[in-house]
Write a protein that holds these residues in place. Structure first.
Motif, PDB file in Angstrom:
ATOM      1  N   THR A  29       9.779  24.322   3.963  1.00  0.00           N
ATOM      2  CA  THR A  29       9.859  23.081   3.199  1.00  0.00           C
ATOM      3  C   THR A  29       8.678  22.186   3.513  1.00  0.00           C
ATOM      4  O   THR A  29       8.076  21.595   2.631  1.00  0.00           O
ATOM      5  N   LYS A  30       8.326  22.102   4.812  1.00  0.00           N
ATOM      6  CA  LYS A  30       7.207  21.250   5.221  1.00  0.00           C
ATOM      7  C   LYS A  30       5.905  21.752   4.615  1.00  0.00           C
ATOM      8  O   LYS A  30       5.114  20.974   4.110  1.00  0.00           O
ATOM      9  N   SER A  31       5.673  23.074   4.659  1.00  0.00           N
ATOM     10  CA  SER A  31       4.424  23.595   4.097  1.00  0.00           C
ATOM     11  C   SER A  31       4.372  23.382   2.593  1.00  0.00           C
ATOM     12  O   SER A  31       3.320  23.147   2.030  1.00  0.00           O
ATOM     13  N   LEU A  32       5.521  23.446   1.936  1.00  0.00           N
ATOM     14  CA  LEU A  32       5.533  23.165   0.513  1.00  0.00           C
ATOM     15  C   LEU A  32       5.193  21.702   0.249  1.00  0.00           C
ATOM     16  O   LEU A  32       4.449  21.386  -0.663  1.00  0.00           O
ATOM     17  N   SER A  33       5.725  20.805   1.071  1.00  0.00           N
ATOM     18  CA  SER A  33       5.443  19.394   0.855  1.00  0.00           C
ATOM     19  C   SER A  33       3.976  19.075   1.148  1.00  0.00           C
ATOM     20  O   SER A  33       3.400  18.202   0.518  1.00  0.00           O
ATOM     21  N   VAL A  34       3.351  19.777   2.091  1.00  0.00           N
ATOM     22  CA  VAL A  34       1.923  19.582   2.359  1.00  0.00           C
ATOM     23  C   VAL A  34       1.120  20.029   1.140  1.00  0.00           C
ATOM     24  O   VAL A  34       0.186  19.343   0.717  1.00  0.00           O
ATOM     25  N   ALA A  35       1.502  21.149   0.562  1.00  0.00           N
ATOM     26  CA  ALA A  35       0.807  21.630  -0.636  1.00  0.00           C
ATOM     27  C   ALA A  35       1.014  20.658  -1.794  1.00  0.00           C
ATOM     28  O   ALA A  35       0.081  20.370  -2.552  1.00  0.00           O
ATOM     29  N   ASP A  36       2.240  20.146  -1.928  1.00  0.00           N
ATOM     30  CA  ASP A  36       2.509  19.154  -2.975  1.00  0.00           C
ATOM     31  C   ASP A  36       1.675  17.894  -2.768  1.00  0.00           C
ATOM     32  O   ASP A  36       1.155  17.321  -3.720  1.00  0.00           O
ATOM     33  N   THR A  39      -1.899  18.524  -3.795  1.00  0.00           N
ATOM     34  CA  THR A  39      -1.990  18.523  -5.258  1.00  0.00           C
ATOM     35  C   THR A  39      -1.955  17.100  -5.791  1.00  0.00           C
ATOM     36  O   THR A  39      -2.723  16.739  -6.679  1.00  0.00           O
ATOM     37  N   ARG A  40      -1.059  16.282  -5.239  1.00  0.00           N
ATOM     38  CA  ARG A  40      -0.951  14.891  -5.670  1.00  0.00           C
ATOM     39  C   ARG A  40      -2.255  14.145  -5.406  1.00  0.00           C
ATOM     40  O   ARG A  40      -2.739  13.390  -6.248  1.00  0.00           O
ATOM     41  N   MET A  41      -2.860  14.390  -4.239  1.00  0.00           N
ATOM     42  CA  MET A  41      -4.121  13.714  -3.896  1.00  0.00           C
ATOM     43  C   MET A  41      -5.243  14.140  -4.839  1.00  0.00           C
ATOM     44  O   MET A  41      -6.055  13.313  -5.253  1.00  0.00           O
TER      45      MET A  41
END
Length: 179
Positions: A29-36, A39-41
């Motif tokens: 979950t954490k790695s997905l949120s880092v990728a998200d 992407t947002r940045m």
């Protein structure tokens, strides 16, 4: 007796498995949120680049003046990353931006290896530098630098300044947690 031990160990194994699985799930979950977040940045940067300020910055970056500022950064970025001494010559202690308030930030302009750089100080910190004169040789250490199309030179953080083996200014990072 063996059955009782097995009955005690079985819940322990199940709970351990659940804890381990939960840890793995959190990592995923954490790695997905880092990728998200990345992407947002990227999306926000693209949005900013399409804005009037972003377009103006890109035009400046591609201009002769912008390229000169970037080249001057390339010359000293090793010194910045290692917080190493840089020999500089003071070229101005009275520089003021157009339309700036007299109570605003004070600027020290220095020359390092043939390129000029700006250092910004609040008036209280600039007081410590009042003994400096044009053509004084000083030692500078800086932790960072910034670009701005509103400034003619690369802006260095003034973290350490010495003149004639005397420290005139040294930023205290313990007060602002390293910022």
């Amino acid at each position: 007796m063996k059955k009782k031990i097995h009955l005690l160990i079985l819940p322990l194994v199940v709970v351990s498995g659940l804890v381990f699985a939960n840890c793995e799930f959190k990592k995923e979950t954490k790695s997905l949120s880092v990728a998200d977040e990345k992407t947002r940045m990227i999306d926000e940067r693209k949005k900013w680049e399409a804005s009037p300020d972003g377009i103006k910055y890109k035009e400046w970056e591609n201009s002769a003046e912008g390229k000169k500022v970037h080249a001057s950064h390339d010359k000293i970025k090793k010194h910045i990353s290692t917080f190493a001494d840089m020999e500089a010559v003071v070229t101005s202690v009275t520089f003021q931006r157009e339309n700036a308030k007299s109570s605003g930030p004070k600027w020290l302009i220095v020359k390092i290896d043939g390129d000029e750089y700006m250092m910004q100080f609040v008036p209280k910190d600039f007081e410590k530098l009042k003994s400096l004169k044009v053509n004084d040789n000083i030692i500078i250490r800086s932790r960072s630098a910034g670009y701005s199309p509103n400034h003619p030179y690369l802006i260095l953080s003034g973290d350490y300044i010495a003149h004639d083996n005397k420290i005139l200014f040294k930023r205290d990072f313990s007060k602002n947690k390293g910022c």
